[in-house]
Enzyme design. Sequence first.
Site, PDB file in Angstrom:
ATOM      1  N   ASP A 259       0.835  -1.201   0.000  1.00  0.00           N
ATOM      2  CA  ASP A 259       0.000   0.000   0.000  1.00  0.00           C
ATOM      3  C   ASP A 259       0.870   1.252   0.000  1.00  0.00           C
ATOM      4  OD1 ASP A 259       0.796  -0.514   2.760  1.00  0.00           O
ATOM      5  OD2 ASP A 259      -0.626   1.057   3.332  1.00  0.00           O
TER       6      ASP A 259
ATOM      7  N   GLU B 220       0.120  -1.111   5.640  1.00  0.00           N
ATOM      8  CA  GLU B 220       1.176  -0.723   6.575  1.00  0.00           C
ATOM      9  C   GLU B 220       1.139   0.767   6.860  1.00  0.00           C
ATOM     10  OE1 GLU B 220       5.285   0.646   7.777  1.00  0.00           O
ATOM     11  OE2 GLU B 220       4.033   1.227   6.075  1.00  0.00           O
TER      12      GLU B 220
END
Length: 413
Positions: A83, A178
């Site tokens: 991400d 994350e």
Amino acid sequence: MINKQDIINRFISYVTIDTESDPESETTPSTEKQWDLAKKLADELLDMGMSDVSIDDNAYIMATLPSNVDHEVPTIGFISHFDTSPDFTGANVKPQIIENYDGKDIILNAEQNIILSPDYFEDLLQYEGQTLITTDGTTLLGADDKAGITEIMSAMKYLLEHPEIKHGTIKVGFTPDEEIGRGAHKFDVEKFGADWAYTMDGSQIGELEYENFNAAGAVITAKGKIVHPGYAKGKMVNSMYYASEFINTLPPLERPEHTEGYEGFFHLYDIDGSVEETTLKYIIRDHDADKFEAKKALMEKIVLDLNTKFEALIFDIDIKDQYFNMKEKVEPVMHIVDIAEDAMKALDIEPLIKPIRGGTDGSQLSYMGLPCPNIFAGGHNFHGRYEYVPVESMIKATEVICKIAELTAERYE
């Protein structure tokens, strides 16, 4: 030799897929578009010949490179997240390749006069003569952490193609979310099956980190009373004024813009205010556990003191711990840091061992039973339009992964 063009092509294929995460979402992954890259990575792992490739219902990807030695070697892992930060848009990323960087200003976007300059970003001067990948000034790049993914994928491909490099069993893992603090929340450590691992999620070449902040989030709510301003005397309570008093009571030099190294901070990152109610959102950070606890206690004391001062329950505070310093879990197994340091030295890379002024999946994973130091991925200026990565740093990080695998097998021979 790691092929430079292959690294560039792989990296660009990843960063041009929008994988921005969403802190307001309650799903995992937090955005549907993260699946686009997750599925691509799983397919690529299968195509290159990795074993035990899996992608679960939450988009966590795992795969295995089997051992090619006869003796017993600890199983090691390499982990990155796919991400990108919601701090700045990751949609429609248009990477620019700067060959043989000349040490001067880089025009990211002529129309908007967006310039990446070594006068402001001095680290650029380390990379004169190298190939840089930048943004076009309108998005982030996504080297955090698609550089890490590129390096892990490239290293696995290289080891598969070069069986003369001896290694034990290697696990790879790629995680969603994350950037919003959830990357390790649903990571199945037992299924991963590694004795220890490394996150490839650091910045400049040489970084090797096994200390990070202790972290908490705090939400302070100030309550007010709204009445018509023309008839407000003795009646109106403007919560925004009271909230500003809380802000100004915290130590002004303990803000991010005044701290470095091991110094912690209080960071006000969001205000939502009206006369009736104002909400302040803070993050609290410190490497030292005692100072971390003292920072939380100070915020609670300020709320108590202000409520006493104003003889009313104007303030409320809610503090939640987020993650802790992985140093406590890594120090008992410091050989895993030593192996990474030796791998860098063997490749003529100067190790930069320093604390992370932030968080990492490795922190949570270390407390989940998987000791997990952090290694450079090469990028700079994360989470914004000035992000860039030297291709040579990604090549070196790929080589470090291969060398760690090789040295671990040698040490246990």
